[in-house]
Design a protein around this motif. Structure first.
Motif, short mmCIF file in Angstrom:
data_model
loop_
_atom_site.label_atom_id
_atom_site.label_comp_id
_atom_site.label_asym_id
_atom_site.label_seq_id
_atom_site.Cartn_x
_atom_site.Cartn_y
_atom_site.Cartn_z
N LEU A 42 0.83 -1.20 0.00
CA LEU A 42 0.00 0.00 0.00
C LEU A 42 0.88 1.26 0.00
CD1 LEU A 42 -2.75 1.38 0.27
CD2 LEU A 42 -2.53 1.14 2.74
N SER A 43 1.91 1.26 0.80
CA SER A 43 2.79 2.42 0.90
C SER A 43 3.38 2.80 -0.45
CB SER A 43 3.92 2.11 1.89
OG SER A 43 4.84 3.16 1.94
N HIS A 44 3.81 1.82 -1.20
CA HIS A 44 4.41 2.07 -2.51
C HIS A 44 3.40 2.73 -3.46
CE1 HIS A 44 7.06 1.42 -5.91
NE2 HIS A 44 6.08 0.83 -6.57
N HIS A 45 2.16 2.26 -3.44
CA HIS A 45 1.14 2.81 -4.34
C HIS A 45 0.62 4.16 -3.86
CE1 HIS A 45 1.40 -1.20 -6.03
NE2 HIS A 45 0.93 -0.65 -7.13
N ILE A 46 0.61 4.38 -2.56
CA ILE A 46 0.23 5.70 -2.04
C ILE A 46 1.25 6.74 -2.49
CG2 ILE A 46 -0.06 7.10 0.05
CD1 ILE A 46 -2.39 5.23 -0.40
N VAL A 47 2.52 6.38 -2.48
CA VAL A 47 3.56 7.30 -2.96
C VAL A 47 3.36 7.58 -4.45
CG1 VAL A 47 6.04 7.57 -3.37
CG2 VAL A 47 5.22 6.77 -1.15
#
Length: 108
Positions: A42-47
């Motif tokens: 999720l963190s990667h796609h939020i960035v």
């Protein structure tokens, strides 16, 4: 979405995004070097969403905030809508010309 990212950054991206949105993000926002193990999180796609909104994602930058994520989501929605319109125009002219699937549109 910001708080979910801060609470559980290693969660699956489907927690906050639909699969077509994830594919569209992966197509639009290229991965930078960095940690390959984070690519399915999720963190990667939020960035990636935040980068659409103007976040620079430099090493010393704090995590993306609400405003930049809102801008990115707004831009992602606009791109999705325009893509859907273009697909419908192409479909009228030549059925079966495109096979990319987007969140609001049927696979062609």
């Amino acid at each position: 979405m910001t708080m979910l990212n801060r609470f559980s950054p290693s969660a699956l991206p489907q927690t906050a995004l639909k699969n077509p949105e994830i594919r569209l993000l992966d197509h639009l926002v290229k991965d930078r070097g960095g940690d390959r193990s984070r690519r399915g999180t999720l963190s990667h796609h939020i960035v990636k969403v935040a980068r659409l909104g103007g976040y620079l994602a430099r090493a010393a930058d704090p995590p993306p905030g609400n405003t930049v994520i809102w801008r990115g989501l707004s831009r992602l929605t606009d791109i999705d809508l325009v893509y859907g319109y273009a697909v419908s125009l192409l479909q009228e002219r030549s059925p079966g010309a495109n096979s990319f699937h987007c969140s609001r549109h049927q696979e062609i």
